[in-house]
Design a protein around this motif. Structure first.
Motif, PDB file in Angstrom:
ATOM      1  N   LEU A   1       0.832  -1.201   0.000  1.00  0.00           N
ATOM      2  CA  LEU A   1       0.000   0.000   0.000  1.00  0.00           C
ATOM      3  C   LEU A   1       0.866   1.250   0.000  1.00  0.00           C
ATOM      4  O   LEU A   1       1.862   1.328   0.725  1.00  0.00           O
ATOM      5  CB  LEU A   1      -0.919   0.012   1.225  1.00  0.00           C
ATOM      6  CG  LEU A   1      -1.709  -1.277   1.502  1.00  0.00           C
ATOM      7  CD1 LEU A   1      -2.569  -1.110   2.740  1.00  0.00           C
ATOM      8  CD2 LEU A   1      -2.565  -1.651   0.310  1.00  0.00           C
ATOM      9  N   VAL A   2       0.482   2.211  -0.818  1.00  0.00           N
ATOM     10  CA  VAL A   2       1.146   3.513  -0.879  1.00  0.00           C
ATOM     11  C   VAL A   2       0.071   4.581  -0.810  1.00  0.00           C
ATOM     12  O   VAL A   2      -0.945   4.497  -1.515  1.00  0.00           O
ATOM     13  CB  VAL A   2       1.965   3.676  -2.180  1.00  0.00           C
ATOM     14  CG1 VAL A   2       2.603   5.060  -2.243  1.00  0.00           C
ATOM     15  CG2 VAL A   2       3.031   2.598  -2.284  1.00  0.00           C
ATOM     16  N   GLY A   3       0.279   5.577   0.035  1.00  0.00           N
ATOM     17  CA  GLY A   3      -0.734   6.617   0.156  1.00  0.00           C
ATOM     18  C   GLY A   3      -0.247   7.812   0.931  1.00  0.00           C
ATOM     19  O   GLY A   3       0.953   7.988   1.183  1.00  0.00           O
ATOM     20  N   THR A   4      -1.203   8.652   1.320  1.00  0.00           N
ATOM     21  CA  THR A   4      -0.934   9.868   2.079  1.00  0.00           C
ATOM     22  C   THR A   4      -1.741   9.841   3.363  1.00  0.00           C
ATOM     23  O   THR A   4      -2.902   9.413   3.363  1.00  0.00           O
ATOM     24  CB  THR A   4      -1.308  11.116   1.256  1.00  0.00           C
ATOM     25  OG1 THR A   4      -0.525  11.146   0.068  1.00  0.00           O
ATOM     26  CG2 THR A   4      -1.052  12.390   2.049  1.00  0.00           C
ATOM     27  N   GLN A   5      -1.117  10.277   4.462  1.00  0.00           N
ATOM     28  CA  GLN A   5      -1.827  10.414   5.730  1.00  0.00           C
ATOM     29  C   GLN A   5      -1.434  11.744   6.375  1.00  0.00           C
ATOM     30  O   GLN A   5      -0.452  12.378   5.971  1.00  0.00           O
ATOM     31  CB  GLN A   5      -1.531   9.235   6.662  1.00  0.00           C
ATOM     32  CG  GLN A   5      -0.085   9.014   7.008  1.00  0.00           C
ATOM     33  CD  GLN A   5       0.372   9.791   8.234  1.00  0.00           C
ATOM     34  OE1 GLN A   5       1.525  10.162   8.342  1.00  0.00           O
ATOM     35  NE2 GLN A   5      -0.539  10.037   9.153  1.00  0.00           N
TER      36      GLN A   5
END
Length: 657
Positions: A155-159
């Motif tokens: 998983l790759v994302g922004t938080q």
């Protein structure tokens, strides 16, 4: 130096290089030979399904802010689902309860069940399903082969927020499959959480008559049938069937994602928008198929986009000659034409190691289909079903079975605000103004010269025939005449390619009528168009459409289905005016009057909403509706009200006399 030694050294280096190249390209799904993550020690004591989430890393994104809670971070993590039990796990579903306003950018090895596309807002949690590896076999049946018993998702994302050295972990993880119970996850350090999900003894398992899933019903059903298979390639047939009476696709584009590095060698009944073999030459395919003429390959993209052939290629012996193909991408409503509600095409697919055997076939995943001003369909994952049966084309009383079959079910979804492709304007005989389509009904550009959230300005009837960019002068003059104040900047346009005017023409004690006008502002014609208007209360009184072919669908919330009469099935494209230098563009237009009766329908309030549709569709696309209805003007009251006004005036005159 000894020549024999030099020759041996060169051969050794060549063999070593080939070995490296071969090992890196063994599995196209792991990005070049990456080994699956070894399960943690806690998995050894789990007799069920072991799930885990591991935070890998993060880095600060732009903009860099002083407010820690608003600071965005790019994060990477890995989730796994491991079958440590004695029964096979089919169609696993892993729920991750995020809690830091996460936005998922990519999820390799999985599909996001509750998101249409990436990036996806998963701040309230998301469900991941198997993409390519939806079935987890047991360790007993595979001798502990991790590639068959474990699904791994990167998983790759922004938080947002969580100042270092804090670790932004999810609130919880759990398996969502029926028949399993998951405890609250345990922690191993700050970056790993895991749980062992076991079978629920109280859950009653339904006995399956077959090892395959039952075929399901849906608005649009797609079948992926493998008809022939060899060691390194197979023939497949794709069949699409539109089952919804209001479903429709024009110039459909179908796309999916190959999960094991496959590529399309040739096609019949359809084609890919890009005929390119560069990805094959630059990837592992060129290594395994060194003698293959890649100039003949149809497409090597991981996400090919396929389209239907035009009718003139229907009898083409090379790329056509397939039943139900070659309709220029039209999947019509089954009400209009059952034959044209079905489309078929065939393709030859080549595989890559380690799938070079007859039985190793993985269907494509992440299916999507869309058209031009057409129904919005959302597709699920392919499910293995019993083999399809094909009757003998020569008429013999025999059938042949497919090698393997999968089914993809797509259902209609309502378009999001600003994402529709058509809109409706309202008007009535009792008001001279037109309530135009909503501002930004079909989306808005980032333009500071207009207001996106403002209500549209009322316009005169003749302005409906003028493109929005040319309506400003008439709209302002009409507002001034009606003593309406106009704020600046003015509201933005609707930006819709198709608009429909719904005009209440008459309203009597025994019945009423409507005039429906279609405007095509696009540069392409609409062949065999249809309009469906839902009038829940007043629709039962529908009598006749005078210039259209009209049908009342009582079992579909009293929806009136309208289509062109023979010879009038084209809604023409926008054209130039008589003098293009000074005349406005002229939209394609069609119009009809609809009549209704009020028999057995009490308390109908036509002007207050009953005379206007609760939903309206053009070619299956749900159109944007105005939020208000026209209000009766003083000069357009009903006859009874006019009599009261005249009597009141008469009494006033007599009083002063």
């Amino acid at each position: 130096m000894n020549i024999r030694f030099v020759t041996s050294l060169i051969l050794f280096l060549l063999l070593f290089s080939c070995e490296i190249l071969f090992s890196r390209a063994q599995d196209p799904t792991t990005g070049g030979g990456e080994k699956p993550i070894a399960p943690p020690p806690q998995a050894a004591s789990c007799n069920g399904i072991f799930i885990s989430y591991q935070f890998v890393s993060r880095k600060k994104e732009y903009p860099h802010l002083k407010n820690a809670t608003a600071q965005p971070w790019a994060f990477k993590s890995t989730a796994t689902v491991l079958n440590t039990g004695t029964t096979e796990m089919k169609e696993w579903k892993l729920f991750i309860k995020f809690q830091h306003k996460e936005i998922l950018v990519s999820a390799s090895g999985a599909s996001v069940e509750d998101a249409d596309d990436m990036p996806a807002d998963v701040s309230n949690g998301t469900t991941l399903t198997g993409s390519g590896q939806s079935v987890l076999k047991t360790s007993i049946d595979t001798a502990g082969d991790l590639t068959q018993i474990q699904a791994e998702m990167k998983l790759v994302g922004t938080q947002f927020g969580v100042r270092p050295p804090g670790v932004p972990m999810p609130k919880t993880i759990k398996l969502q499959n029926d028949g399993y119970k998951c405890p609250a996850p345990n922690r191993r350090g700050a970056k790993i959480m895991y749980a062992c999900c076991v079978k629920d003894p109280k859950f009653k398992v339904k006995k399956e008559k077959t090892k395959f899933y039952a075929r399901r019903k849906g608005d649009l059903v797609i079948s992926y049938d493998v008809t022939q298979a060899t060691k390194n390639n197979y023939q497949a047939q794709v069949t699409m069937e539109n089952n919804h009476p209001l479903g429709r696709l024009d110039h459909w584009n179908l796309t999916w994602e190959w999960m094991r590095g496959e590529f399309i060698y040739n096609m019949k009944g359809a084609y890919t928008h890009l005929k390119d073999y560069a990805d094959c030459l630059l990837g592992p395919a060129a290594t395994y198929y060194s003698d293959l003429d890649f100039s003949q390959v149809q497409n090597c993209q991981k996400n090919p986009v396929m389209a239907d052939l035009p009718p003139e290629r229907a009898k083409d012996k090379i790329i056509g000659n397939i039943p139900f193909c070659c309709k220029n991408g039209s999947l019509m409503s089954p009400i209009m034409n059952k034959t044209n509600a079905k489309a078929v095409f065939q393709l030859q697919v080549f595989k890559l190691p380690p799938d070079l055997n007859v039985s190793s076939i993985t269907p494509p995943s992440k299916w999507k289909i869309e058209g031009i001003v057409s129904t919005n369909f959302k597709c699920g994952n392919p499910l293995r079903v019993a083999q399809a049966q094909f009757p003998d084309p020569g008429g013999l009383d025999e059938v042949s079975l497919a090698v393997a079959s999968w089914q993809v079910v797509c259902n209609i979804t309502r378009p999001k605000k600003g994402k529709t492709k058509c809109c409706v304007s309202y008007s009535g005989y009792y008001n001279e103004s037109i309530i135009p389509c909503d501002t930004c009904a079909c989306g808005c550009d980032d333009d500071s010269t207009c207001r996106k959230n403002a209500a549209p300005i009322l316009i005169p009837p003749e302005a409906l025939l003028i493109p929005f960019v040319n309506r400003t002068a008439k709209a302002l003059a009409w507002s001034k005449l009606r003593h309406k104040r106009v704020r600046k900047p003015l509201p933005c346009g609707d930006n819709c390619g198709v608009s429909i005017n719904w005009h209440v023409s008459t309203n009597y004690k025994s019945g009423w009528s409507v005039r429906v006008t279609l405007f095509n502002w696009k540069e392409n014609n609409f062949q065999d168009w249809f309009v469906a208007a839902q009038l829940k209360k007043a629709g039962r009184g529908f009598e006749k459409a005078y210039s259209f072919n009209g049908t009342l669908l009582r079992n579909l919330n009293n929806t009136i289905f309208l289509e062109g009469l023979p010879g009038l099935t084209y809604l023409m494209a926008i054209t130039n005016g008589t003098n293009p230098r000074k005349d406005y563009l002229v939209p394609g237009k069609q119009q009809s009057v609809l009549s209704f009766n009020k028999k057995n329908l009490r308390n109908l309030k036509i002007e207050k909403g009953d005379g206007f549709p609760s939903k309206l569709f053009f070619n299956g696309e749900e159109c944007s509706l105005p939020k208000i209805y026209p209000i009766p003007d003083f000069g357009h009251k009903t006859y009874a009200n006019s009599v009261l006004v005249l009597l009141s005036l008469a009494f006033t005159v007599l009083f002063f006399l």
